[in-house]
Design an enzyme around this catalytic site. Sequence first.
Site, PDB file in Angstrom:
ATOM      1  CD  GLN A  46       1.741   7.451  -7.784  1.00 25.89           C
ATOM      2  OE1 GLN A  46       1.508   8.425  -8.457  1.00 25.89           O
ATOM      3  NE2 GLN A  46       1.135   6.317  -8.016  1.00 25.89           N
ATOM      4  CB  SER A  47       0.816   9.067  -1.559  1.00 32.84           C
ATOM      5  OG  SER A  47       1.166   8.306  -0.412  1.00 32.84           O
TER       6      SER A  47
ATOM      7  CB  THR B  26      12.404   0.922  12.709  1.00 34.26           C
ATOM      8  OG1 THR B  26      11.267   0.266  12.141  1.00 34.26           O
ATOM      9  CG2 THR B  26      13.003   1.884  11.719  1.00 34.26           C
ATOM     10  CE  LYS B  27       7.534  -3.836  13.263  1.00 31.75           C
ATOM     11  NZ  LYS B  27       6.578  -4.638  12.551  1.00 31.75           N
TER      12      LYS B  27
ATOM     13  CB  VAL C  20      -6.419   4.587   1.327  1.00 35.05           C
ATOM     14  CG1 VAL C  20      -6.703   5.352   0.051  1.00 35.05           C
ATOM     15  CG2 VAL C  20      -7.696   4.502   2.165  1.00 35.05           C
TER      16      VAL C  20
ATOM     17  CD  GLU D  37      -4.293   7.685  -7.664  1.00 36.34           C
ATOM     18  OE1 GLU D  37      -3.208   8.074  -7.224  1.00 36.34           O
ATOM     19  OE2 GLU D  37      -5.226   8.481  -7.947  1.00 36.34           O
TER      20      GLU D  37
ATOM     21  CG  ASP E  11      -1.005   7.039  -4.735  1.00 33.73           C
ATOM     22  OD1 ASP E  11      -1.416   7.026  -3.570  1.00 33.73           O
ATOM     23  OD2 ASP E  11      -0.914   6.013  -5.426  1.00 33.73           O
TER      24      ASP E  11
ATOM     25  N   GLY F  69     -15.935  23.987 -16.831  1.00 34.28           N
ATOM     26  CA  GLY F  69     -16.069  25.423 -16.580  1.00 34.28           C
ATOM     27  C   GLY F  69     -17.216  26.032 -17.376  1.00 34.28           C
ATOM     28  N   GLY F  70     -17.168  27.342 -17.515  1.00 35.58           N
ATOM     29  CA  GLY F  70     -18.257  28.059 -18.166  1.00 35.58           C
ATOM     30  C   GLY F  70     -18.142  28.128 -19.677  1.00 35.58           C
TER      31      GLY F  70
HETATM   32  N1  COA Z   1      11.966  -1.651   9.677  1.00 39.99           N
HETATM   33  C1  COA Z   1      11.104  -2.463  10.317  1.00 39.99           C
HETATM   34  N2  COA Z   1       9.772  -2.419  10.098  1.00 39.99           N
HETATM   35  C2  COA Z   1       9.317  -1.520   9.202  1.00 39.99           C
HETATM   36  C3  COA Z   1      10.172  -0.646   8.498  1.00 39.99           C
HETATM   37  C4  COA Z   1      11.554  -0.735   8.769  1.00 39.99           C
HETATM   38  N3  COA Z   1      12.444   0.037   8.155  1.00 39.99           N
HETATM   39  N4  COA Z   1       9.422   0.121   7.679  1.00 39.99           N
HETATM   40  C5  COA Z   1       8.138  -0.251   7.858  1.00 39.99           C
HETATM   41  N5  COA Z   1       8.069  -1.230   8.775  1.00 39.99           N
HETATM   42  C6  COA Z   1       6.886  -1.930   9.270  1.00 39.99           C
HETATM   43  C7  COA Z   1       6.005  -0.994  10.058  1.00 39.99           C
HETATM   44  O1  COA Z   1       6.531  -0.745  11.331  1.00 39.99           O
HETATM   45  C8  COA Z   1       4.695  -1.773  10.037  1.00 39.99           C
HETATM   46  O2  COA Z   1       4.728  -2.751  11.072  1.00 39.99           O
HETATM   47  P1  COA Z   1       3.566  -2.897  12.171  1.00 39.99           P
HETATM   48  O3  COA Z   1       2.262  -2.935  11.430  1.00 39.99           O
HETATM   49  O4  COA Z   1       3.924  -4.197  12.841  1.00 39.99           O
HETATM   50  O5  COA Z   1       3.645  -1.743  13.094  1.00 39.99           O
HETATM   51  C9  COA Z   1       4.747  -2.551   8.720  1.00 39.99           C
HETATM   52  O6  COA Z   1       6.071  -2.358   8.209  1.00 39.99           O
HETATM   53  C10 COA Z   1       3.706  -2.195   7.676  1.00 39.99           C
HETATM   54  O7  COA Z   1       3.794  -0.892   7.129  1.00 39.99           O
HETATM   55  P2  COA Z   1       2.571  -0.314   6.244  1.00 39.99           P
HETATM   56  O8  COA Z   1       2.750   1.054   5.855  1.00 39.99           O
HETATM   57  O9  COA Z   1       1.324  -0.575   7.012  1.00 39.99           O
HETATM   58  O10 COA Z   1       2.566  -1.225   4.918  1.00 39.99           O
HETATM   59  P3  COA Z   1       1.368  -2.084   4.285  1.00 39.99           P
HETATM   60  O11 COA Z   1       1.971  -2.813   3.148  1.00 39.99           O
HETATM   61  O12 COA Z   1       0.675  -2.889   5.319  1.00 39.99           O
HETATM   62  O13 COA Z   1       0.330  -0.998   3.732  1.00 39.99           O
HETATM   63  C11 COA Z   1      -0.419   0.898   2.433  1.00 39.99           C
HETATM   64  C12 COA Z   1       0.579  -0.275   2.558  1.00 39.99           C
HETATM   65  C13 COA Z   1       0.018   1.786   1.273  1.00 39.99           C
HETATM   66  C14 COA Z   1      -1.823   0.344   2.157  1.00 39.99           C
HETATM   67  C15 COA Z   1      -0.423   1.691   3.754  1.00 39.99           C
HETATM   68  O14 COA Z   1       0.885   2.076   4.053  1.00 39.99           O
HETATM   69  C16 COA Z   1      -1.324   2.929   3.767  1.00 39.99           C
HETATM   70  O15 COA Z   1      -2.546   2.840   3.852  1.00 39.99           O
HETATM   71  N6  COA Z   1      -0.693   4.121   3.732  1.00 39.99           N
HETATM   72  C17 COA Z   1      -1.379   5.370   3.872  1.00 39.99           C
HETATM   73  C18 COA Z   1      -2.082   5.782   2.619  1.00 39.99           C
HETATM   74  C19 COA Z   1      -1.165   5.832   1.425  1.00 39.99           C
HETATM   75  O16 COA Z   1      -0.202   6.537   1.370  1.00 39.99           O
HETATM   76  N7  COA Z   1      -1.582   5.070   0.404  1.00 39.99           N
HETATM   77  C20 COA Z   1      -1.023   5.190  -0.914  1.00 39.99           C
HETATM   78  C21 COA Z   1       0.220   4.521  -1.121  1.00 39.99           C
HETATM   79  S1  COA Z   1       0.749   4.999  -2.728  1.00 39.99           S
END
Ligand code: COA
Length: 425
Positions: A17-18, A74-75, A136, A138, A167, A246-247
Amino acid sequence: MGKALEGVRILDFTHVQSGPTCTQLLAWFGADVIKVERPGTGDITRGQLRDVPNVDSLYFTMLNHNKRSITLDTKNQKGKEVLEALVKHCDVLVENFAPGVLDRMLPWEKIQELNPRMVVASIKGFGPGPYEDCKVYENVAQCAGGSASTTGFRDGLPLVTGAQIGDSGTGLHLALGIVTALFQREKTGKGQRVTCAMQDGVLNLCRVKLRDQQRLAHGPLKEYSQFGEGIPFGDAVPRAGNDSGGGQPGRILKCKGWETDPNAYIYFITQAPVWEKICDVIGKPEWKSDPNFAKPEARLPRLNEVFGTIEEWTMTKTKFEAMEILNQYDIPCGPILSMKEIIEDRSLYETGTLVEVDHPTRGQYVTVGSPIKLSDSPAEVVRSPLLGEHTQEILRDVLGFSESQMEEIEGSGALGGGAHRIAAE
Ligand code: COA
């Protein structure tokens, strides 16, 4: 006439969402937002909280309007090459991965080498410090940013709010950071990093509570109901129920029908300049000259009596009847509107605040349009993309790849083995 951000191309690595809130705003203002999604699944919210089987959820559609979608692994080696080409062709990269992910995918130094004009914008849960490596969501941000400890009733649990201040609130902050960095780039020719921590975004929205924390050192917070109730303050800002921040003291009061309708309430503000009118409306003209009620300072220890008496009056009216009467006297007030009442309010569709959108697989749904209205750059809401719907078009038209290059990339599996084509059909 062109849109305000026409010509700005965004490489959108946001999810959930964010981040999507931020890039949706930029897309509404005319930026070309290219959402990069993992082949097969895409943004995880496509499949979360689904109301219709096998159809992109409202969670996803309502946060991803006006964007294009490309699937890219992207990997994968070829996928990395496509990613680097995209960096060269875009102005801004936006991401809200977990801490460390972008550095592993494409470090800042490499991005600068590929495109020194690129603005790289990130949302993380926390800034540098003890929690910087934490993932993190919301409610974590609401708790860590001071919102939960100051929301709810004094004798109840801390509460999170339905407004997505962690978010969507941080997404809004990031959008401002991005356009500001683009504005500076006009002068310097250089990109820069823009970072927003969700904890900071929430705290920014809770700054009145940090104000109150410091006021506590100089005595009780007299506008809080607990002052009038004779309950001493502790060393931290307490939860204040529905007291106004507020006030001008305010509360939520019952209206006619409250016994059965959970939203038959009105927010009523006893604004000092209209106090005499309030006394007349509620049938208490004697309060105008009573030293216990005439002046705001005198009323503060008696807010329960003040609002209790006003409520006796509001309970004789529906929230809309009360609104109509109070507005005649410029008394600030607001009905507690349910989401049902909001979605059925046709006037909100006329202003573009609510919009009906057609979607090829889900049919029609309602979304919230841009709350920011630009007279020369009106936001028209375009449905969210299907997963990988624009993969071919982006490779061809944005990156200028030939048919044979595209076949090679496709053959490498970088696009997900044609999954994008199936999704788009
Ligand atoms: N192709 C290949 N790999 C991809 C990709 C793509 N197109 N897009 C993402 N990935 C991979 C990343 O490279 C990463 O791999 P790595 O850990 O091996 O380097 C992996 O996906 C995980 O991405 P991530 O963002 O960490 O997802 P998550 O599910 O583990 O975590 C959150 C989700 C929201 C907790 C985390 O992204 C976060 O803390 N974000 C910042 C705070 C935030 O915005 N939170 C609110 C969300 S509403």
